[in-house]
Design a protein around this motif. Structure first.
Motif, PDB file in Angstrom:
ATOM      1  N   UNK A 137      -0.414  -6.204  -7.882  1.00  0.00           N
ATOM      2  CA  UNK A 137      -0.348  -4.756  -7.622  1.00  0.00           C
ATOM      3  C   UNK A 137       0.947  -4.470  -6.872  1.00  0.00           C
ATOM      4  N   UNK A 138       1.805  -3.629  -7.456  1.00  0.00           N
ATOM      5  CA  UNK A 138       3.122  -3.415  -6.865  1.00  0.00           C
ATOM      6  C   UNK A 138       3.644  -2.023  -7.200  1.00  0.00           C
ATOM      7  N   UNK A 139       4.731  -1.658  -6.555  1.00  0.00           N
ATOM      8  CA  UNK A 139       5.340  -0.347  -6.751  1.00  0.00           C
ATOM      9  C   UNK A 139       6.793  -0.539  -7.177  1.00  0.00           C
ATOM     10  N   UNK A 140       7.247   0.333  -8.083  1.00  0.00           N
ATOM     11  CA  UNK A 140       8.637   0.308  -8.542  1.00  0.00           C
ATOM     12  C   UNK A 140       9.443   1.407  -7.858  1.00  0.00           C
ATOM     13  N   UNK A 141      10.666   1.075  -7.502  1.00  0.00           N
ATOM     14  CA  UNK A 141      11.622   2.055  -6.968  1.00  0.00           C
ATOM     15  C   UNK A 141      12.641   2.398  -8.067  1.00  0.00           C
ATOM     16  N   UNK A 163       1.864  -0.152 -10.281  1.00  0.00           N
ATOM     17  CA  UNK A 163       1.423  -0.940 -11.430  1.00  0.00           C
ATOM     18  C   UNK A 163       0.495  -2.070 -10.993  1.00  0.00           C
ATOM     19  N   UNK A 164      -0.341  -2.511 -11.941  1.00  0.00           N
ATOM     20  CA  UNK A 164      -1.250  -3.618 -11.659  1.00  0.00           C
ATOM     21  C   UNK A 164      -2.438  -3.229 -10.796  1.00  0.00           C
ATOM     22  N   UNK A 165      -2.942  -2.012 -10.945  1.00  0.00           N
ATOM     23  CA  UNK A 165      -4.075  -1.566 -10.136  1.00  0.00           C
ATOM     24  C   UNK A 165      -5.391  -2.168 -10.626  1.00  0.00           C
ATOM     25  N   UNK A 181      -1.651   4.114  -0.224  1.00  0.00           N
ATOM     26  CA  UNK A 181      -0.820   3.014  -0.718  1.00  0.00           C
ATOM     27  C   UNK A 181       0.338   2.767   0.239  1.00  0.00           C
ATOM     28  N   UNK A 182       0.525   1.524   0.644  1.00  0.00           N
ATOM     29  CA  UNK A 182       1.616   1.177   1.548  1.00  0.00           C
ATOM     30  C   UNK A 182       2.359  -0.055   1.043  1.00  0.00           C
ATOM     31  N   UNK A 183       3.633   0.117   0.639  1.00  0.00           N
ATOM     32  CA  UNK A 183       4.448  -1.031   0.245  1.00  0.00           C
ATOM     33  C   UNK A 183       5.091  -1.688   1.457  1.00  0.00           C
ATOM     34  N   UNK A 184       5.608  -2.884   1.251  1.00  0.00           N
ATOM     35  CA  UNK A 184       6.399  -3.533   2.287  1.00  0.00           C
ATOM     36  C   UNK A 184       7.758  -2.851   2.392  1.00  0.00           C
ATOM     37  N   UNK A 185       8.332  -2.858   3.583  1.00  0.00           N
ATOM     38  CA  UNK A 185       9.644  -2.244   3.785  1.00  0.00           C
ATOM     39  C   UNK A 185      10.739  -3.275   3.469  1.00  0.00           C
ATOM     40  N   UNK A 186      10.914  -3.546   2.182  1.00  0.00           N
ATOM     41  CA  UNK A 186      11.873  -4.542   1.723  1.00  0.00           C
ATOM     42  C   UNK A 186      13.206  -3.866   1.426  1.00  0.00           C
ATOM     43  N   UNK A 187      14.066  -3.799   2.405  1.00  0.00           N
ATOM     44  CA  UNK A 187      15.373  -3.173   2.222  1.00  0.00           C
ATOM     45  C   UNK A 187      16.155  -3.931   1.145  1.00  0.00           C
ATOM     46  N   UNK A 225      15.321  -4.045  -2.067  1.00  0.00           N
ATOM     47  CA  UNK A 225      14.479  -4.479  -3.176  1.00  0.00           C
ATOM     48  C   UNK A 225      14.042  -3.303  -4.035  1.00  0.00           C
ATOM     49  N   UNK A 226      14.033  -3.507  -5.349  1.00  0.00           N
ATOM     50  CA  UNK A 226      13.646  -2.458  -6.298  1.00  0.00           C
ATOM     51  C   UNK A 226      12.136  -2.395  -6.516  1.00  0.00           C
ATOM     52  N   UNK A 227      11.388  -3.249  -5.844  1.00  0.00           N
ATOM     53  CA  UNK A 227       9.931  -3.244  -5.977  1.00  0.00           C
ATOM     54  C   UNK A 227       9.321  -3.939  -4.774  1.00  0.00           C
ATOM     55  N   UNK A 228       7.996  -3.798  -4.646  1.00  0.00           N
ATOM     56  CA  UNK A 228       7.290  -4.452  -3.545  1.00  0.00           C
ATOM     57  C   UNK A 228       5.818  -4.578  -3.881  1.00  0.00           C
ATOM     58  N   UNK A 229       5.191  -5.702  -3.492  1.00  0.00           N
ATOM     59  CA  UNK A 229       3.724  -5.727  -3.493  1.00  0.00           C
ATOM     60  C   UNK A 229       3.194  -4.573  -2.654  1.00  0.00           C
ATOM     61  N   UNK A 230       2.040  -4.056  -3.020  1.00  0.00           N
ATOM     62  CA  UNK A 230       1.499  -2.875  -2.347  1.00  0.00           C
ATOM     63  C   UNK A 230      -0.013  -3.003  -2.213  1.00  0.00           C
TER      64      UNK A 230
END
Length: 280
Positions: free
Chosen positions: A115-119, A245-247, A261-267, A269-274
């Motif tokens: 489960x992740x989010x796209x930027x 995606x991946x819900x 929904x809270x993603x990691x603050x990955x400076x 990065x174009x995506x993050x687990x969420x």
């Protein structure tokens, strides 16, 4: 006297053997301290007759809170892979069993895993270079009222299907449950290119005819496999739509929820687990 000394020697040797056998092994690396993922098997408590069994829940607070994020396990599917995530994504760097003061784990996995989010920088290199990473995503969009809808089970998300769903104007967050959930694709190790997703015309229809700013779906990509680039480009061009995606949408009734929904603050990065939950 000799027999007494011999008996004492044998007792001492037996005691030393017992201590050595009971002590934790000092392996060169601590990765074998837990041969399986911690918490997935019953754990006997030393010196007690009880068994420690950690609770693993999908629903909380008597059915009011649904966890819609997938658990990271070796058989989790990974994009374009037959082997899944594998056993090497999580390991113990230091372990109490091997003499460390505390257990300390490490992990290595792609940011588009589970489960992740796209930027916006996922498919637009100029956005990536400009810094439109996951740390710039709007938390107000990622949190708020959301509609969970069921997509006709034999359909990709085309413009025709989008029209048929009749999503009201003003709805800003929609989670699309498709045949992917019924087929339990996120629980199958081998990546499946036949998953349901958005065709380019369906993405365009959503962008041009709705107020939706968050699109969620139940496999590793919102875009159908053969429309992966075109559909993503449509969704991400404005930098206003967030893709989750991946819900995990099994056994959750369709309807309106409060989405968190809270993603990691990955400076950078174009995506993050969420981690995502729905609240009635």
């Amino acid at each position: 006297m000799d027999s007494v000394l011999l008996l004492a020697f044998l007792c001492a040797a037996l005691s030393l053997w017992y201590i050595a056998a009971a002590a934790p092994p000092h392996a060169a690396a601590d990765v074998t301290a837990y041969p399986t993922i911690p918490g997935t098997e019953d754990v006997s408590v030393a010196g007690a007759n009880s068994i420690l069994i950690p609770p693993r829940r999908e629903v909380y607070d008597d059915g009011r809170i649904f966890d819609i994020s997938h658990r990271y396990v070796p058989d989790m599917p990974v994009w374009d892979s037959k082997d899944g995530l594998g056993n090497d994504f999580l390991w113990l760097l230091k372990s109490i069993k091997n003499g460390s003061l505390a257990n300390n784990s490490a992990m290595k996995l792609g940011v588009h895993t589970g489960t992740h989010v796209d930027a916006p920088g996922h498919f637009y290199d100029n956005y990536f270079d400009a810094g439109f990473d996951v740390d710039t995503l709007d938390l107000q969009v990622l949190n708020g009222l959301a509609l969970l809808v069921d997509v006709p089970r034999d359909k990709n998300l085309t413009a025709e299907v989008m029209k048929s769903l009749d999503i009201p104007k003003g709805v800003r967050r929609v989670l699309f449950r498709t045949l992917n959930t019924e087929r339990r694709l996120m629980f199958k190790k081998e990546f499946d290119t036949s998953y349901v997703g958005f065709k380019e015309d369906g993405a365009k229809w959503l962008v041009e005819n709705t107020d939706i700013k968050l699109v969620g779906i139940d496999y590793l990509s919102v875009a159908a496999y053969d429309h992966s680039a075109p559909s993503h480009l449509v969704f991400l061009e404005s930098r206003e739509i967030i893709l989750v995606e991946g819900l995990k949408l099994d056994d959750v009734p369709a309807g309106i929820y409060s989405l968190r929904c809270l993603p990691l603050r990955l400076a950078g990065s174009e995506a993050s687990p969420i981690r995502c939950i729905l609240i009635r």
